[in-house]
Design a protein around this motif. Structure first.
Motif, PDB file in Angstrom:
ATOM      1  N   ASP A  16      -9.754  -7.132   1.881  1.00 49.33           N
ATOM      2  CA  ASP A  16     -10.099  -7.864   2.888  1.00 49.33           C
ATOM      3  C   ASP A  16     -11.258  -7.078   3.833  1.00 49.33           C
ATOM      4  OD1 ASP A  16      -8.261  -8.724   1.828  1.00 49.33           O
ATOM      5  OD2 ASP A  16      -6.846  -6.848   3.421  1.00 49.33           O
ATOM      6  N   THR A  18     -11.632  -5.191   6.066  1.00 49.94           N
ATOM      7  CA  THR A  18     -11.187  -4.331   7.561  1.00 49.94           C
ATOM      8  C   THR A  18     -11.637  -2.934   7.853  1.00 49.94           C
ATOM      9  OG1 THR A  18      -9.707  -4.081   6.566  1.00 49.94           O
ATOM     10  CG2 THR A  18      -9.676  -6.839   7.792  1.00 49.94           C
ATOM     11  N   GLY A  19     -13.091  -2.546   8.014  1.00 49.60           N
ATOM     12  CA  GLY A  19     -13.710  -1.711   8.514  1.00 49.60           C
ATOM     13  C   GLY A  19     -13.481  -0.616   7.186  1.00 49.60           C
ATOM     14  N   SER A  24      -6.504  -3.793  -0.970  1.00 47.44           N
ATOM     15  CA  SER A  24      -4.915  -4.161   0.251  1.00 47.44           C
ATOM     16  C   SER A  24      -4.101  -4.331  -0.536  1.00 47.44           C
ATOM     17  CB  SER A  24      -5.223  -4.785   1.254  1.00 47.44           C
ATOM     18  OG  SER A  24      -5.530  -5.676   0.649  1.00 47.44           O
ATOM     19  N   GLY A  39     -20.496  -3.921   9.466  1.00 46.62           N
ATOM     20  CA  GLY A  39     -19.383  -5.116   9.432  1.00 46.62           C
ATOM     21  C   GLY A  39     -19.875  -6.412  10.314  1.00 46.62           C
ATOM     22  N   ASP A  42     -15.020 -12.250  11.251  1.00 49.81           N
ATOM     23  CA  ASP A  42     -14.829 -13.069  10.270  1.00 49.81           C
ATOM     24  C   ASP A  42     -14.579 -14.287  10.814  1.00 49.81           C
ATOM     25  OD1 ASP A  42     -12.536 -13.157  11.934  1.00 49.81           O
ATOM     26  OD2 ASP A  42     -11.113 -12.173  10.852  1.00 49.81           O
ATOM     27  N   ASN A  46     -12.822 -12.173  14.270  1.00 46.97           N
ATOM     28  CA  ASN A  46     -12.538 -10.930  14.221  1.00 46.97           C
ATOM     29  C   ASN A  46     -13.544 -10.058  13.647  1.00 46.97           C
ATOM     30  OD1 ASN A  46     -10.572 -11.260  15.225  1.00 46.97           O
ATOM     31  ND2 ASN A  46      -9.631 -11.912  13.195  1.00 46.97           N
ATOM     32  N   ASN A  48     -15.922  -7.132  13.286  1.00 45.17           N
ATOM     33  CA  ASN A  48     -16.557  -6.032  11.962  1.00 45.17           C
ATOM     34  C   ASN A  48     -14.788  -5.885  10.494  1.00 45.17           C
ATOM     35  OD1 ASN A  48     -17.861  -4.366  12.738  1.00 45.17           O
ATOM     36  ND2 ASN A  48     -16.839  -3.920  14.636  1.00 45.17           N
ATOM     37  N   ASP A  49     -14.467  -7.478  10.273  1.00 44.73           N
ATOM     38  CA  ASP A  49     -13.635  -8.124   9.701  1.00 44.73           C
ATOM     39  C   ASP A  49     -13.783  -8.495   8.760  1.00 44.73           C
ATOM     40  OD1 ASP A  49     -11.320  -6.533  10.312  1.00 44.73           O
ATOM     41  OD2 ASP A  49     -10.189  -8.329  11.615  1.00 44.73           O
ATOM     42  N   ASP A 199     -15.666 -12.154   2.810  1.00 44.78           N
ATOM     43  CA  ASP A 199     -14.501 -11.845   3.467  1.00 44.78           C
ATOM     44  C   ASP A 199     -13.836 -12.338   2.426  1.00 44.78           C
ATOM     45  OD1 ASP A 199     -13.042 -10.753   4.894  1.00 44.78           O
ATOM     46  OD2 ASP A 199     -12.420 -11.886   6.096  1.00 44.78           O
ATOM     47  N   ASP A 200     -12.566 -11.597   2.001  1.00 41.73           N
ATOM     48  CA  ASP A 200     -11.183 -11.933   1.778  1.00 41.73           C
ATOM     49  C   ASP A 200     -11.831 -11.812   0.232  1.00 41.73           C
ATOM     50  OD1 ASP A 200     -10.157 -11.169   3.336  1.00 41.73           O
ATOM     51  OD2 ASP A 200      -9.912 -13.244   4.723  1.00 41.73           O
TER      52      ASP A 200
END
Length: 208
Positions: A16, A18-19, A24, A39, A42, A46, A48-49, A199-200
């Motif tokens: 993800d 997230t830092g 996850s 980072g 997103d 958000n 740094n996501d 991302d993700d």
């Protein structure tokens, strides 16, 4: 084609950004970062996501070796304006290094922004988009392979198919932001690293 980020059943790994680069999903397939990854904001605004990859030396690879995935779904959100292309994600028999001996299960971008889902089964097989997606907007690429063949989706819409049902047989590591795509159909020459934001990133052990 458009995967719910909260879907956790049959997850192999979920990165993800997230830092950090941890998995996850609960399966312990944490990522190790290589090169310079920063980072980034997103798609929801958000800070740094998400993770920014520089297109020259940055990528993430999983720590644990994964046994020969054959039926799977790969999914990644991306945002880029790059005209260099590169690998968004892939699978390789080497955890590190720019030139693994075996690599396939690729989602890569051409220099003009088309997306390709590629596997190797005696020769290369691809499903690809006709449209370009290096437009500076967020998009979701999803690649699926099963007994029904290969399908590539972008933003939940099917953009390419191939009747091939098999990937190359080897154990390896998932890579994000880089894989050896030189020589693959329409791939940019000598440009294997992705420049943009990712991302993700998710891999499932089933065809979704």
């Amino acid at each position: 084609g458009l995967i719910d980020p909260s879907l956790s059943e049959n997850l192999v790994g979920s990165w993800d950004f997230t830092g950090d680069f941890t998995d996850s999903s609960g399966n312990g397939n944490d990522g190790t970062d290589h090169g310079t990854i920063n980072g980034a904001t997103d798609r929801k605004g958000n800070a740094n996501d998400a993770a920014s990859f520089n297109g020259s030396n940055s990528y993430v690879s999983t720590t644990n070796q994964i046994t020969n995935p054959q039926v799977y779904t790969m999914s990644v959100w991306f945002n880029t304006t790059s005209t260099s292309g590169g690998a968004l994600m892939g699978f390789a028999d080497g955890q590190t290094g720019a030139s693994p001996s075996n690599d396939d299960r690729l989602i890569y971008m051409t220099a003009s922004g088309q997306l390709y889902f590629g596997v190797y089964n005696g020769s290369t097989y691809v499903a690809n988009s006709s449209g370009s997606y290096n437009d500076g907007n967020w998009h979701m690429a999803t690649a699926v392979i099963s007994g029904s063949g290969m399908v590539l989706y972008v933003d939940g819409v099917q953009v390419g198919t191939n009747a091939n049902t098999t990937s190359q047989s080897y154990n390896g590591y998932w890579r994000i932001g880089q894989d050896l795509i030189t020589g693959w159909p329409s791939a940019p020459a000598s440009h294997n690293y992705f420049s943009g934001t990712l991302d993700d990133v998710k891999v499932y052990s089933v065809a979704l």
